[in-house]
Design a protein around this motif. Sequence first.
Motif, mmCIF file in Angstrom:
data_model
loop_
_atom_site.group_PDB
_atom_site.id
_atom_site.type_symbol
_atom_site.label_atom_id
_atom_site.label_comp_id
_atom_site.label_asym_id
_atom_site.label_seq_id
_atom_site.Cartn_x
_atom_site.Cartn_y
_atom_site.Cartn_z
ATOM 1 N N LEU A 58 41.458 30.581 35.018
ATOM 2 C CA LEU A 58 42.104 29.980 35.749
ATOM 3 C C LEU A 58 40.008 29.681 36.172
ATOM 4 O O LEU A 58 39.504 30.696 35.788
ATOM 5 C CB LEU A 58 41.827 29.732 36.815
ATOM 6 C CG LEU A 58 43.302 30.308 37.515
ATOM 7 C CD1 LEU A 58 43.752 30.693 38.509
ATOM 8 C CD2 LEU A 58 44.297 28.966 36.773
ATOM 9 N N PRO A 59 39.938 28.037 36.351
ATOM 10 C CA PRO A 59 38.166 28.284 36.057
ATOM 11 C C PRO A 59 36.734 28.452 36.970
ATOM 12 O O PRO A 59 36.122 28.614 36.843
ATOM 13 C CB PRO A 59 38.180 26.224 35.789
ATOM 14 C CG PRO A 59 39.449 26.543 36.397
ATOM 15 C CD PRO A 59 40.308 26.869 36.057
ATOM 16 N N ASP A 60 38.006 28.758 37.792
ATOM 17 C CA ASP A 60 36.741 29.430 39.316
ATOM 18 C C ASP A 60 36.972 30.399 39.823
ATOM 19 O O ASP A 60 36.271 31.475 40.154
ATOM 20 C CB ASP A 60 37.471 28.200 40.473
ATOM 21 C CG ASP A 60 38.441 28.508 41.033
ATOM 22 O OD1 ASP A 60 39.052 28.788 40.145
ATOM 23 O OD2 ASP A 60 39.098 27.643 41.805
ATOM 24 N N LEU A 61 38.492 30.999 39.947
ATOM 25 C CA LEU A 61 38.538 32.500 40.269
ATOM 26 C C LEU A 61 39.658 33.015 39.042
ATOM 27 O O LEU A 61 40.275 32.261 38.115
ATOM 28 C CB LEU A 61 39.407 32.320 41.391
ATOM 29 C CG LEU A 61 38.876 32.479 42.812
ATOM 30 C CD1 LEU A 61 39.031 31.874 43.837
ATOM 31 C CD2 LEU A 61 37.584 32.985 42.966
ATOM 32 N N LEU A 62 40.014 34.692 38.827
ATOM 33 C CA LEU A 62 40.648 35.464 38.154
ATOM 34 C C LEU A 62 42.304 35.152 39.014
ATOM 35 O O LEU A 62 41.504 35.206 39.761
ATOM 36 C CB LEU A 62 40.571 36.422 37.710
ATOM 37 C CG LEU A 62 39.914 36.758 36.383
ATOM 38 C CD1 LEU A 62 39.316 38.055 36.230
ATOM 39 C CD2 LEU A 62 39.992 35.463 35.399
ATOM 40 N N GLY A 63 42.857 34.791 38.116
ATOM 41 C CA GLY A 63 44.052 34.517 38.405
ATOM 42 C C GLY A 63 44.537 35.884 39.649
ATOM 43 O O GLY A 63 45.471 36.269 40.378
ATOM 44 N N PHE A 64 44.495 37.069 39.020
ATOM 45 C CA PHE A 64 44.377 38.033 39.988
ATOM 46 C C PHE A 64 43.627 38.041 41.077
ATOM 47 O O PHE A 64 44.216 38.403 42.427
ATOM 48 C CB PHE A 64 43.300 39.170 39.483
ATOM 49 C CG PHE A 64 44.095 39.870 37.578
ATOM 50 C CD1 PHE A 64 45.755 39.484 37.200
ATOM 51 C CD2 PHE A 64 43.184 39.700 37.120
ATOM 52 C CE1 PHE A 64 45.768 40.109 35.784
ATOM 53 C CE2 PHE A 64 43.529 40.115 35.702
ATOM 54 C CZ PHE A 64 45.116 40.247 34.412
#
Length: 131
Positions: A58-64
């Motif tokens: 994702l552009p702002d945070l990793l999905g993890f």
Amino acid sequence: MIERAEYCVLVVDDHEPSRYATARALRAAGFRTIEAAAGAEALELAEYASAVVLDVHLPDLLGFEVCRLLRANIGTASLPIVQVSAIYVTEQDKLTAREAGADAYMTAPVDLDALVGALDQLLGRPGGGRG
């Protein structure tokens, strides 16, 4: 079998065509859907969802990290989460997803029948999502 219309699935993916296709397939299977294009947006909308289909890249945070934050919030801690990625596909990535709290991990492009089946199973378990 669950009554899919009772459940709203949050589809999180920054790639609009993929997000659209996934949400459309889930609606065709009978689920209600809401959509987010970024991690922060997903965190805001998760309280309205019964389950989450969460892209890792994702552009702002990793999905993890989004997954970890959802698990840390009492209001979203028990949401079924299916993480999806076309980029993060190693066994280590799958382990990272599990450690972050994901219930399932799928490699994109996702087999939509398998995704629907996974959601049916996760939502049908005791405590598996809110209607």
